[in-house]
Write a protein that holds these residues in place. Structure first.
Motif, PDB file in Angstrom:
ATOM      1  N   GLY A  59     -56.968  48.944 160.620  1.00 38.22           N
ATOM      2  CA  GLY A  59     -58.020  47.912 160.845  1.00 38.22           C
ATOM      3  C   GLY A  59     -58.150  47.611 162.375  1.00 38.22           C
ATOM      4  O   GLY A  59     -59.087  46.756 162.710  1.00 38.22           O
ATOM      5  N   SER A  60     -57.316  47.888 163.302  1.00 38.74           N
ATOM      6  CA  SER A  60     -57.518  47.686 164.481  1.00 38.74           C
ATOM      7  C   SER A  60     -58.336  48.539 165.066  1.00 38.74           C
ATOM      8  O   SER A  60     -58.705  49.711 164.707  1.00 38.74           O
ATOM      9  CB  SER A  60     -56.153  47.675 165.128  1.00 38.74           C
ATOM     10  OG  SER A  60     -55.686  49.185 165.163  1.00 38.74           O
ATOM     11  N   LEU A  61     -59.133  48.031 166.275  1.00 36.60           N
ATOM     12  CA  LEU A  61     -60.144  48.895 166.740  1.00 36.60           C
ATOM     13  C   LEU A  61     -59.876  48.883 168.239  1.00 36.60           C
ATOM     14  O   LEU A  61     -59.666  47.959 168.941  1.00 36.60           O
ATOM     15  CB  LEU A  61     -61.620  48.177 166.413  1.00 36.60           C
ATOM     16  CG  LEU A  61     -62.273  48.481 165.145  1.00 36.60           C
ATOM     17  CD1 LEU A  61     -63.314  47.621 165.007  1.00 36.60           C
ATOM     18  CD2 LEU A  61     -62.460  49.842 164.827  1.00 36.60           C
ATOM     19  N   PRO A  62     -60.113  50.055 168.888  1.00 34.80           N
ATOM     20  CA  PRO A  62     -59.902  50.199 170.501  1.00 34.80           C
ATOM     21  C   PRO A  62     -61.149  49.783 171.036  1.00 34.80           C
ATOM     22  O   PRO A  62     -62.336  50.042 170.708  1.00 34.80           O
ATOM     23  CB  PRO A  62     -59.595  51.687 170.567  1.00 34.80           C
ATOM     24  CG  PRO A  62     -60.463  52.382 169.355  1.00 34.80           C
ATOM     25  CD  PRO A  62     -60.421  51.441 168.308  1.00 34.80           C
ATOM     26  N   VAL A  63     -61.013  49.650 172.287  1.00 37.15           N
ATOM     27  CA  VAL A  63     -62.096  49.127 173.334  1.00 37.15           C
ATOM     28  C   VAL A  63     -61.536  49.770 174.649  1.00 37.15           C
ATOM     29  O   VAL A  63     -60.334  49.847 174.965  1.00 37.15           O
ATOM     30  CB  VAL A  63     -62.045  47.715 173.608  1.00 37.15           C
ATOM     31  CG1 VAL A  63     -63.179  47.301 174.633  1.00 37.15           C
ATOM     32  CG2 VAL A  63     -62.689  46.960 172.161  1.00 37.15           C
ATOM     33  N   PHE A  89     -64.801  60.520 173.670  1.00 34.90           N
ATOM     34  CA  PHE A  89     -63.167  60.789 173.470  1.00 34.90           C
ATOM     35  C   PHE A  89     -62.971  61.493 172.091  1.00 34.90           C
ATOM     36  O   PHE A  89     -64.001  61.442 171.164  1.00 34.90           O
ATOM     37  CB  PHE A  89     -62.415  59.218 173.186  1.00 34.90           C
ATOM     38  CG  PHE A  89     -62.355  58.516 174.590  1.00 34.90           C
ATOM     39  CD1 PHE A  89     -61.349  58.797 175.402  1.00 34.90           C
ATOM     40  CD2 PHE A  89     -63.309  57.598 174.979  1.00 34.90           C
ATOM     41  CE1 PHE A  89     -61.247  58.257 176.582  1.00 34.90           C
ATOM     42  CE2 PHE A  89     -63.340  57.059 176.097  1.00 34.90           C
ATOM     43  CZ  PHE A  89     -62.153  57.362 177.080  1.00 34.90           C
ATOM     44  N   ALA A  90     -61.613  62.229 172.106  1.00 30.20           N
ATOM     45  CA  ALA A  90     -61.837  62.845 170.817  1.00 30.20           C
ATOM     46  C   ALA A  90     -60.249  62.633 170.223  1.00 30.20           C
ATOM     47  O   ALA A  90     -59.401  62.070 171.036  1.00 30.20           O
ATOM     48  CB  ALA A  90     -61.699  64.421 171.163  1.00 30.20           C
ATOM     49  N   GLN A 104     -53.548  61.493 169.128  1.00 28.32           N
ATOM     50  CA  GLN A 104     -53.669  60.881 170.634  1.00 28.32           C
ATOM     51  C   GLN A 104     -55.417  60.689 170.972  1.00 28.32           C
ATOM     52  O   GLN A 104     -55.857  61.805 170.669  1.00 28.32           O
ATOM     53  CB  GLN A 104     -52.859  61.832 171.474  1.00 28.32           C
ATOM     54  CG  GLN A 104     -53.112  61.554 173.168  1.00 28.32           C
ATOM     55  CD  GLN A 104     -52.509  62.619 174.067  1.00 28.32           C
ATOM     56  OE1 GLN A 104     -52.671  63.759 173.730  1.00 28.32           O
ATOM     57  NE2 GLN A 104     -52.024  62.261 175.047  1.00 28.32           N
ATOM     58  N   THR A 105     -55.430  59.691 171.608  1.00 29.14           N
ATOM     59  CA  THR A 105     -57.092  59.666 172.073  1.00 29.14           C
ATOM     60  C   THR A 105     -57.208  60.167 173.431  1.00 29.14           C
ATOM     61  O   THR A 105     -56.373  59.803 174.262  1.00 29.14           O
ATOM     62  CB  THR A 105     -57.403  57.997 171.846  1.00 29.14           C
ATOM     63  OG1 THR A 105     -57.256  57.453 170.420  1.00 29.14           O
ATOM     64  CG2 THR A 105     -58.692  57.965 172.228  1.00 29.14           C
ATOM     65  N   SER A 106     -57.965  61.297 173.215  1.00 26.61           N
ATOM     66  CA  SER A 106     -57.737  62.099 174.439  1.00 26.61           C
ATOM     67  C   SER A 106     -59.268  62.373 174.632  1.00 26.61           C
ATOM     68  O   SER A 106     -60.257  61.903 174.030  1.00 26.61           O
ATOM     69  CB  SER A 106     -57.251  63.718 174.370  1.00 26.61           C
ATOM     70  OG  SER A 106     -57.104  64.254 175.328  1.00 26.61           O
ATOM     71  N   GLN A 107     -59.680  63.541 175.529  1.00 29.98           N
ATOM     72  CA  GLN A 107     -61.020  64.237 175.526  1.00 29.98           C
ATOM     73  C   GLN A 107     -60.734  65.597 175.260  1.00 29.98           C
ATOM     74  O   GLN A 107     -59.705  66.225 175.627  1.00 29.98           O
ATOM     75  CB  GLN A 107     -61.596  63.910 177.003  1.00 29.98           C
ATOM     76  CG  GLN A 107     -61.951  62.483 177.062  1.00 29.98           C
ATOM     77  CD  GLN A 107     -63.097  62.165 178.281  1.00 29.98           C
ATOM     78  OE1 GLN A 107     -62.578  62.408 179.383  1.00 29.98           O
ATOM     79  NE2 GLN A 107     -64.243  62.066 177.928  1.00 29.98           N
ATOM     80  N   PHE A 297     -61.331  66.112 166.857  1.00 34.36           N
ATOM     81  CA  PHE A 297     -62.790  65.563 166.343  1.00 34.36           C
ATOM     82  C   PHE A 297     -62.982  64.444 167.191  1.00 34.36           C
ATOM     83  O   PHE A 297     -62.242  63.648 167.433  1.00 34.36           O
ATOM     84  CB  PHE A 297     -62.987  65.468 164.916  1.00 34.36           C
ATOM     85  CG  PHE A 297     -61.938  64.358 164.245  1.00 34.36           C
ATOM     86  CD1 PHE A 297     -62.574  63.116 164.335  1.00 34.36           C
ATOM     87  CD2 PHE A 297     -60.907  64.621 163.767  1.00 34.36           C
ATOM     88  CE1 PHE A 297     -61.643  61.958 163.771  1.00 34.36           C
ATOM     89  CE2 PHE A 297     -60.143  63.702 163.128  1.00 34.36           C
ATOM     90  CZ  PHE A 297     -60.537  62.192 163.121  1.00 34.36           C
ATOM     91  N   PRO A 298     -64.308  64.160 167.296  1.00 35.17           N
ATOM     92  CA  PRO A 298     -64.855  62.890 168.203  1.00 35.17           C
ATOM     93  C   PRO A 298     -64.322  61.837 167.681  1.00 35.17           C
ATOM     94  O   PRO A 298     -64.362  61.608 166.274  1.00 35.17           O
ATOM     95  CB  PRO A 298     -66.400  63.246 168.019  1.00 35.17           C
ATOM     96  CG  PRO A 298     -66.801  64.333 167.718  1.00 35.17           C
ATOM     97  CD  PRO A 298     -65.492  64.794 166.856  1.00 35.17           C
ATOM     98  N   GLU A 299     -63.710  61.024 168.442  1.00 35.45           N
ATOM     99  CA  GLU A 299     -63.309  59.481 167.959  1.00 35.45           C
ATOM    100  C   GLU A 299     -64.410  58.555 167.590  1.00 35.45           C
ATOM    101  O   GLU A 299     -65.312  58.375 168.346  1.00 35.45           O
ATOM    102  CB  GLU A 299     -62.726  58.993 169.230  1.00 35.45           C
ATOM    103  CG  GLU A 299     -62.261  57.643 169.133  1.00 35.45           C
ATOM    104  CD  GLU A 299     -61.344  57.330 167.916  1.00 35.45           C
ATOM    105  OE1 GLU A 299     -60.047  57.809 168.124  1.00 35.45           O
ATOM    106  OE2 GLU A 299     -61.631  56.420 166.928  1.00 35.45           O
ATOM    107  N   PRO A 300     -64.284  58.383 166.285  1.00 32.79           N
ATOM    108  CA  PRO A 300     -65.405  57.604 165.514  1.00 32.79           C
ATOM    109  C   PRO A 300     -65.493  56.018 165.915  1.00 32.79           C
ATOM    110  O   PRO A 300     -66.297  55.497 165.855  1.00 32.79           O
ATOM    111  CB  PRO A 300     -65.408  57.733 164.104  1.00 32.79           C
ATOM    112  CG  PRO A 300     -63.851  57.880 163.921  1.00 32.79           C
ATOM    113  CD  PRO A 300     -63.458  58.525 165.114  1.00 32.79           C
ATOM    114  N   ASP A 301     -64.432  55.501 166.338  1.00 33.85           N
ATOM    115  CA  ASP A 301     -64.219  54.128 166.767  1.00 33.85           C
ATOM    116  C   ASP A 301     -64.300  53.483 168.216  1.00 33.85           C
ATOM    117  O   ASP A 301     -64.518  52.526 168.413  1.00 33.85           O
ATOM    118  CB  ASP A 301     -62.526  53.562 166.361  1.00 33.85           C
ATOM    119  CG  ASP A 301     -62.287  53.552 165.033  1.00 33.85           C
ATOM    120  OD1 ASP A 301     -63.420  53.666 163.988  1.00 33.85           O
ATOM    121  OD2 ASP A 301     -61.357  53.513 164.647  1.00 33.85           O
TER     122      ASP A 301
END
Ligand code: ADP
Ligand code: MG
Ligand code: ZN
Length: 502
Positions: A59-63, A89-90, A104-107, A297-301
């Motif tokens: 439920g948490s969302l990144p900014v 981001f991916a 890991q949120t990366s590119q 895959f592309p980060e949807p959030d």
């Protein structure tokens, strides 16, 4: 493979041509993490700086951290890269306990910066161009501590502790294109590249890039191909090398190890390796994953990052003078050799000397105090030069007092000692300790007369033409004035009074 099985460096280079790839991770100095508002400050209790986002709770969302993006663009521009109009981001999916989100949120295929270069200067002054593949944004992982084993590794440990304070701290990963054509200088090029990159990052003000604190670390990819052939060999990837010297040693070791394997008919496996400080060797880590293993895959959030051209140009206008260019300019202004400049750089004295000159000292004096007395003190106390409790303004004042003739070198050293001991500014120390050159001619004259009277035999020798003997009388006067006389003037007076030409 042990160190003794290696092919000698010369033999390795006689048969093979090294190709390198350097991946450098830089932890940005932003106040908060890349995708949440948690603090990045060091030294907090374990897990005190975490929240649902960096812990990956449902439920948490990144900014996105805007300063993180700004720093990435600055780095990209300084590396002569193209800045993407639009990128995403991916998610890089893998499971490891230090990564609470399980990705890991990366590119991935859309980095924020790509296709650049960095010119690095080798020790003999030659400039070597390293081409940059890309610089992309990502986040750091947490830290695991394995408890109960002998080695601190997971093997043999009883349990492991996890600290997620570092999870989510912004990282920029800078990846070179394959570095070809360095030949036997490959390890030197690797070291010079990382050194130059570190200086650049510091000059941009986006990170302190302290390698010993893990704020900057390098993976060294290396392969060999037979001399005269084109096709790249299989690479090994030595991970997390964390000093300039180690980068050079790791490349050198891998050249010798690959050569040993290849020349005995063996095959290099593509794997990650660990570097060991103690003997400069590497040992196998894990067999290398392919990109598809990570199911990117592309980060949807997160929304895509689309820096406007105006913003990019604004940032370009803020770029500082390149460290290499600045170094060469200062070297010429100060009139020092490449070698001396290197020592100044290694001592961390460049900015201190610049500030001392700005405060009014001449460059030679500034250099002399920082690289002499103060470097010695820093070394003795085991601290960095910049950490000594004396400022460039204070050093400039000491230099000024020497230039005016109020202090000689010996007294100046005592003044510096006083400042370092917390006795106050140079003028206060001079005052309190009574450290002034005795330049009052009357007082000096009396001291000289007394020295001549007390050393009649020496005085006679001097009168008889043995000018060299004057040193003994100078010494006597200096002793009588507790080192506070101007020695050159004392010598003049002695010769004058004894009626001989200096
Ligand atoms: P990975 O994430 O698998 O390590 P990257 O493309 O991020 O892959 O980094 C690989 C690095 O190694 C790059 O710097 C690249 O230029 C370099 N490289 C690729 N192939 C070779 C090779 N055969 N020999 C040496 N370096 C290589
Ligand atoms: Mg890699
Ligand atoms: Zn957080």
């Amino acid at each position: 493979m042990t160190v003794t099985d290696l092919v000698s460096y010369e033999d390795a280079l006689a048969a093979y041509d090294p190709v390198m790839g350097l991946e450098v991770h830089v932890e940005l100095g932003t106040k908060t993490k890349m995708f949440c508002g948690c603090s990045t400050a060091l030294g907090a209790d374990a897990n005190a700086q975490t929240c649902p986002t960096c812990l990956g709770l449902p439920g948490s969302l990144p900014v996105v951290n805007a300063t993180g993006v700004e720093s990435a663009i600055k780095i990209g521009l300084a590396l002569n890269c193209t800045i993407a109009d639009w990128c995403r981001f991916a998610r890089k999916n893998y499971f490891y306990p230090d990564m609470p989100k399980n990705f890991q949120t990366s590119q991935y295929d859309e980095p924020i910066a790509f296709d650049g270069y960095l010119d690095v200067q080798l020790e003999d002054g030659e400039v070597f161009r390293v081409h940059i593949e890309r610089a992309h944004m990502e986040e750091d992982t947490g830290k695991s501590t394995h408890v109960g084993g002998a080695t601190g590794r997971i093997h043999g440990a009883r349990h492991s502790l996890l600290d997620y304070n570092r999870a989510g701290i912004p990282l920029i990963e800078i990846v070179t294109k394959p570095i070809e054509g360095a030949g036997e200088r490959a390890p030197e090029v690797a070291k010079a590249y990382v050194a130059e990159l570190r200086e650049l990052i510091k000059a941009l003000g986006v990170s302190e890039a302290r390698m010993e604190q893990g704020q900057m670390r390098c993976d060294v990819n290396l392969s060999l191909r037979p001399n005269g052939t084109e096709k790249f060999g299989t690479r090994s990837e030595t991970k997390n090398v964390n000093s300039l010297r180690s980068v050079e040693r790791a490349a050198r070791f891998e050249i010798q190890r690959h050569a040993a394997v290849l020349s005995s008919g063996g095959k290099i496996v593509q794997e990650t390796r660990h570097f060991h400080e103690e003997d400069g060797s590497t040992t196998p880590g894990r067999i290398k994953e392919e990109a598809e293993d990570y199911r990117y895959f592309p980060e949807p959030d997160l929304v895509p990052v689309a820096p406007s051209r105006e913003w990019v140009e604004e940032l370009r206008a803020t770029l500082p003078e390149l460290p290499r260019v600045r170094r060469n300019r200062l070297r010429e202004e100060w009139g020092v050799s490449e070698h001396d400049m290197q020592s100044i750089l290694n001592a961390g004295a460049v900015d201190l000397i610049v500030a001392t000159v700005e405060a009014g000292a001449d460059a030679a004096a500034a250099r002399k105090w920082w690289m002499g007395e103060l470097a010695r003190r820093a070394n003795e106390d085991g601290v960095e030069l910049a950490a000594l409790p004396i400022t460039p303004v204070q050093v400039a004042r000491v230099a000024e007092l020497v230039a005016k003739g109020d202090l000689n070198d010996k007294l100046a050293r005592q003044v510096i000692e006083g400042v370092l001991a917390g006795e106050g500014d140079p003028d206060t120390v001079v005052e309190k300790r009574g450290l002034k050159v005795v330049s009052d001619e009357g007082a000096l004259g009396t001291a000289v007369d007394e020295a001549i009277a007390a050393n009649a035999a020496i005085a006679d020798k001097i009168r008889g033409g043995k000018v060299a003997a004057a040193g003994a009388l100078v010494g006597a006067v200096m002793k009588a004035t507790r080192g506070q006389a101007d020695a050159a003037r004392v010598r003049e007076l002695i010769l004058e009074k004894l009626g001989v030409e200096g």
